[in-house]
Scaffold this motif. Structure first.
Motif, mmCIF file in Angstrom:
data_model
loop_
_atom_site.group_PDB
_atom_site.id
_atom_site.type_symbol
_atom_site.label_atom_id
_atom_site.label_comp_id
_atom_site.label_asym_id
_atom_site.label_seq_id
_atom_site.Cartn_x
_atom_site.Cartn_y
_atom_site.Cartn_z
ATOM 1 N N ARG A 9 0.833 -1.208 0.000
ATOM 2 C CA ARG A 9 0.000 0.000 0.000
ATOM 3 C C ARG A 9 0.869 1.260 0.000
ATOM 4 N NH1 ARG A 9 -5.618 1.277 3.245
ATOM 5 N NH2 ARG A 9 -5.498 3.494 2.855
ATOM 6 N N CYS A 62 -5.084 3.782 -3.000
ATOM 7 C CA CYS A 62 -5.217 2.405 -2.507
ATOM 8 C C CYS A 62 -6.146 2.375 -1.295
ATOM 9 C CB CYS A 62 -3.880 1.867 -2.011
ATOM 10 S SG CYS A 62 -2.546 1.942 -3.186
ATOM 11 N N TYR A 72 -9.595 -1.237 -11.585
ATOM 12 C CA TYR A 72 -8.904 -1.512 -10.314
ATOM 13 C C TYR A 72 -8.084 -2.801 -10.426
ATOM 14 C CZ TYR A 72 -11.677 2.057 -8.022
ATOM 15 O OH TYR A 72 -12.225 3.256 -7.670
ATOM 16 N N ARG A 89 -6.253 -5.868 -7.724
ATOM 17 C CA ARG A 89 -6.076 -6.346 -6.352
ATOM 18 C C ARG A 89 -4.686 -6.967 -6.201
ATOM 19 N NH1 ARG A 89 -8.805 -11.673 -3.847
ATOM 20 N NH2 ARG A 89 -6.910 -12.490 -4.802
ATOM 21 N N VAL A 130 -4.886 -5.449 -1.031
ATOM 22 C CA VAL A 130 -4.828 -4.012 -1.275
ATOM 23 C C VAL A 130 -5.537 -3.771 -2.615
ATOM 24 C CG1 VAL A 130 -3.322 -2.004 -1.533
ATOM 25 C CG2 VAL A 130 -2.631 -3.888 -0.029
ATOM 26 N N TRP A 131 -6.468 -2.842 -2.593
ATOM 27 C CA TRP A 131 -7.308 -2.558 -3.769
ATOM 28 C C TRP A 131 -6.806 -1.239 -4.359
ATOM 29 C CZ3 TRP A 131 -10.340 -5.254 -6.739
ATOM 30 C CH2 TRP A 131 -11.452 -4.713 -7.399
ATOM 31 N N VAL A 132 -6.328 -1.300 -5.579
ATOM 32 C CA VAL A 132 -5.580 -0.179 -6.153
ATOM 33 C C VAL A 132 -6.315 0.365 -7.373
ATOM 34 C CG1 VAL A 132 -3.345 0.492 -7.120
ATOM 35 C CG2 VAL A 132 -3.452 -1.357 -5.438
#
Ligand code: MLT
Length: 409
Positions: free
Chosen positions: A328, A338, A383, A385, A347-349
């Motif tokens: 992150r 993030c 996005y 992950r 972590v979702w980016v």
């Protein structure tokens, strides 16, 4: 003539993680010397905790002697494990769950996928978007949806989790009968507060609906004020089933052990509106189609609840959380928005581009595998992950390569 279940024709080409594996294998075959680092599927990499291994060895030795050998166990799981779960995972947090309400199984993916068998064909289903694909695909297979159109299945209600609502969806506007929820969330890593969870329980109670609550990632919660179980919300035992797993908690992805909680007061209704025990229904299904998890594996899972086991699983999740923090921070510094990674291993980016394009870029320019957000639903488009399940060394190397690759954009 043997005829097929044509609902399978509605499914998208292949299961998300199989599709990713296919692409990665093809790339590896073309580039045999490349050392690919996998931060895609959430598969643990560290060894089982010593407490679990010790218990597993001991149980295997018991199986080698007639006097202690065990054949079929109870389909619902051994009492020694169900009692520990009820006490440590629920009662200490004020959730009054009894051992008899716990069904031991070989995985939450199977339980969450199989559970919809208990529902009527015309059940109205709500799923989050982005979503763990198993919730959707199993309902498609069962025929509860119409065709795939514009990135969604007609007939499903999608609960959008986006930047605008900080990834906690709003209640459905229409009436639904079953709602899938997952917190800490896969794929966004988002957690939920008690105040945010309460309206879902109220909705389910008002509408005689059922919540299927996937809490597979609960071991990563570090904020003590956050609920670990939906049963910490008053009234939830009447309307919610909870899925838990030892996979991410204790490194059991290859060992296989999980459990599902169905409170005895939870009801499901027939076409006349008469309530029936959901617990009794699942018990009937489970004892017909399942013969229990092996004795040594249940002993290994039991060891999670010993003082040493508790300390060792904490160390495991701390390790992966430190990886998540690194991912992150690095991607944040590179200018990417993030979320997640603080109470979750994902972590979702915000990729700022098409998510499969970002996936290909990472694979080809950094030899790093991530998961394209579009694979989790329409709201996941744009996005990516990143999973924190890998060694520190691999995560550090991956991040160096990713940073380099991103400079070239
Ligand atoms: C994931 O990567 O989303 C998980 O590993 C899937 C699973 O647990 O089945």
């Amino acid at each position: 003539m043997i005829r097929m279940n044509e609902n399978y024709l509605k499914l998208q080409a292949s299961y998300l993680f199989s599709e990713i594996a296919k692409r990665v294998n093809a790339y590896q075959a073309e580039n045999p010397d490349k050392k690919i680092i996998r931060l895609g599927i959430g598969d643990v990499t560290r060894a089982l905790p010593v407490a679990c291994i010790t218990a597993l060895h001991k149980a295997v030795d018991e199986m080698a002697v007639d006097a202690t050998f065990r054949g079929y166990g109870p389909e619902q799981g051994y009492a020694f494990l169900r009692e520990k779960i009820a006490e440590h995972d629920f009662r200490v947090r004020g959730a009054q769950i009894s051992p008899e309400e716990i069904f031991i199984s070989d995985g939450s993916k199977c339980d969450v996928g199989n559970f919809q068998e208990l529902f009527a064909f015309d059940t109205r289903v709500a799923v989050p978007d982005p979503v763990y694909p198993v919730y959707v695909d199993t309902n498609v297979m069962a025929g509860r949806t119409a065709a795939w159109k514009d990135g969604r299945y007609e007939g499903l209600v999608y609960l959008e989790s986006t930047e605008a609502n900080e990834y906690v969806p709003a209640l459905p506007k229409e009436k639904v009968d079953v709602i899938y929820l997952c917190f800490p969330n896969n794929p966004t890593g988002r957690t939920v507060t008690k105040a945010q969870l309460r309206p879902w329980v109220d909705y389910a109670r008002e509408n005689k609906a059922l919540i299927l609550y996937d809490a597979a990632y609960v071991a990563f919660i570090r904020d003590a004020s956050l609920p670990q179980s939906i049963y910490e919300i008053d009234g939830a035992p009447d309307v919610a089933v909870e899925f838990r797993s030892f996979s991410k908690t204790a490194g059991f992805t290859g060992t296989r052990c999980a459990y599902t909680v169905i409170p005895k007061q939870c009801k499901i209704y027939d076409s006349q509106g008469n309530g029936h025990s959901l617990h009794a229904l699942w018990d009937r299904r489970h004892s017909t189609k399942f013969n229990g998890v092996s004795y040594p594996i249940q002993r290994a899972a039991e060891a999670v609840y010993s003082p040493e086991g508790q300390q060792q699983i904490r160390e495991l999740s701390d390790y992966y959380l430190a990886n998540a923090a690194l991912i992150r921070t690095t991607l944040g510094k590179a200018g990417f928005k993030c979320i997640g990674g603080d109470h979750a291993p994902y972590v979702w980016v915000k990729a700022n581009m098409d998510s499969w394009k970002f996936f290909d870029l990472m694979l080809q320019n950094a030899d790093v595998v991530c998961t394209p957000g579009a694979g989790f639903g329409k709201c996941g488009e744009g996005y990516i992950r990143f999973s924190a399940f890998n060694s520190r060394e691999n995560v550090e190397t991956a991040l160096q390569r990713v940073s380099e690759a991103l400079k070239g954009l």
